[in-house]
Design an enzyme around this catalytic site. Sequence first.
Site, mmCIF file in Angstrom:
data_model
loop_
_atom_site.group_PDB
_atom_site.id
_atom_site.type_symbol
_atom_site.label_atom_id
_atom_site.label_comp_id
_atom_site.label_asym_id
_atom_site.label_seq_id
_atom_site.Cartn_x
_atom_site.Cartn_y
_atom_site.Cartn_z
ATOM 1 C CB SER A 97 -1.055 4.708 -4.947
ATOM 2 O OG SER A 97 -1.339 5.791 -4.056
ATOM 3 C CG ASP A 193 -3.842 1.249 1.534
ATOM 4 O OD1 ASP A 193 -3.523 1.850 1.943
ATOM 5 O OD2 ASP A 193 -3.498 0.899 0.555
ATOM 6 C CG HIS A 223 -0.967 2.805 -0.360
ATOM 7 N ND1 HIS A 223 -1.666 2.281 -0.931
ATOM 8 C CD2 HIS A 223 -0.093 3.830 -0.665
ATOM 9 C CE1 HIS A 223 -1.998 3.523 -1.998
ATOM 10 N NE2 HIS A 223 -1.131 4.149 -2.227
#
Length: 250
Positions: A97, A193, A223
């Site tokens: 991320s 996601d 995610h």
Amino acid sequence: MAERYPVMEGAEPFYFEGDDTGVLVIHGFTGSTQSMRPLGESFHEAGFTVYGPRLAGHGTHPEDLEDTSWQEWCDNVEEGFRFLKETCTDIYVAGLSMGGTLTLYLAERMPEMKGIIVINAAIEIPDADPEHLPDQRFVQTAPPDIKKEIQQEAVYEQTPVKAYGELYGLMLETRSNLMDITVPARIFVSDVDHVVPPANSEDIYHTISSENKRIIPMHDSYHTAVLDNDKEMIAIESIAFINGLTSTSG
């Protein structure tokens, strides 16, 4: 920035000594090193030296995050990279991320690294746009986006709105320099996601200048894939990527 709150249990930096191949692993926004530790342990089991820094303002209290700038996160990972360079010949960087964003940021500025691994990396999240943020100090943090049942991630319950602005600044800076990236890259992207639009990974793949690049879909994770059903696949593919490059250069 001097943090005011103690580090939460499990959110401490981790270091595993191995051979002269180093891997810097970087956690995501509002998260902690807890999320990256399993991948870090897999890298160490493969023989690598591994360092997982705790990003400023993370793993303590939302008020610490509120007082943190995106430049401090960049400083944290640059320091981590230099730390590994003290003992390692070849260095790779892996991030989830915002950790993926910081991985890209490093690759733009330190082409001497051997390769990067980005997992659901963020370069454009509409919800982080300052124009879309609410006029309040904190917002409720969404629950961890994990498909696998009975799996938790240590994240803040609340997120400072100001920190979203810092995330936006980091993404803007990183996105504008993607073409400068030439190192080998593996880009992992979840089919579904709910935090970072999967199109981010497609844009990264098509924009970076790396000749050796590959996008790897994850069909069974959301995610936070490093704690989800595809975590073993991420580790296997990443270790094969590193070993392949190391044997080629050696």
